[in-house]
Design a protein around this motif. Structure first.
Motif, PDB file in Angstrom:
ATOM      1  N   ALA A  91      20.462  46.258  46.854  1.00 59.73           N
ATOM      2  CA  ALA A  91      21.346  45.087  47.457  1.00 59.73           C
ATOM      3  C   ALA A  91      22.243  44.572  46.328  1.00 59.73           C
ATOM      4  CB  ALA A  91      20.389  44.116  47.967  1.00 59.73           C
ATOM      5  N   ASP A 106      24.969  47.751  46.746  1.00 58.72           N
ATOM      6  CA  ASP A 106      25.741  46.802  47.684  1.00 58.72           C
ATOM      7  C   ASP A 106      26.902  45.760  47.257  1.00 58.72           C
ATOM      8  OD1 ASP A 106      24.253  48.606  49.391  1.00 58.72           O
ATOM      9  OD2 ASP A 106      23.026  46.858  49.829  1.00 58.72           O
ATOM     10  N   LYS A 107      26.373  45.090  46.499  1.00 61.79           N
ATOM     11  CA  LYS A 107      27.193  43.861  45.962  1.00 61.79           C
ATOM     12  C   LYS A 107      28.327  44.277  44.862  1.00 61.79           C
ATOM     13  CE  LYS A 107      28.265  39.620  44.848  1.00 61.79           C
ATOM     14  NZ  LYS A 107      29.568  38.695  45.463  1.00 61.79           N
TER      15      LYS A 107
END
Length: 136
Positions: A69, A73-74
């Motif tokens: 994440a 993702d970030k």
């Protein structure tokens, strides 16, 4: 007889919990919790091509830079190392590694010689710390 006393000292040792230390990256307002790592893990980090990055990733207990994440993702990166390099400045990475050094026993005064009288041991530790500070 001395050997038995030395052995008793070893046998009586309580293994301490792994030491932790919180550090702050002021520019980001980000707190990191560093944790002492074992000798074998430290040696694996040193053998890596990017030893400082491996050391940082092994030493940071929180936040979890290995979370997909975060890094995928970030940060839009393929690996945690790439995301950390993108997030931190080079000097910040170096300072984080130096803070990790302290809890891994590389700080001045973590080992002192005993050839001086007991009253002088503290002054030797202080001298070691000052010498280390002058180098940095």
């Amino acid at each position: 007889m001395k050997t038995k006393t030395d052995l008793n000292a070893l046998l009586g040792l309580e293994l301490p919990e792994k030491e932790t230390k919180d550090v702050l990256i002021p520019r980001l307002g980000l707190k990191l919790t560093l944790q002492e790592i074992g000798y074998d893990e430290l040696m694996r980090c040193r053998r890596r091509e990017d030893a400082n990055m491996a050391y940082l990733l092994a030493s940071v207990k929180a936040p979890d830079f290995r979370s997909e994440a975060f890094y995928r993702d970030k940060m839009g990166c393929a690996t945690p190392a790439d995301a950390v390099k993108k997030l931190f400045r080079g000097g910040e990475i170096e300072k984080i590694c130096k803070a990790a050094d302290v809890i891994n026993g590389y700080a001045a005064g973590s080992v002192v010689t005993m050839d001086a009288p007991a009253a002088d041991l503290e002054s030797h530790a202080v001298a070691d710390i000052l010498e280390d500070a002058e180098k940095n």
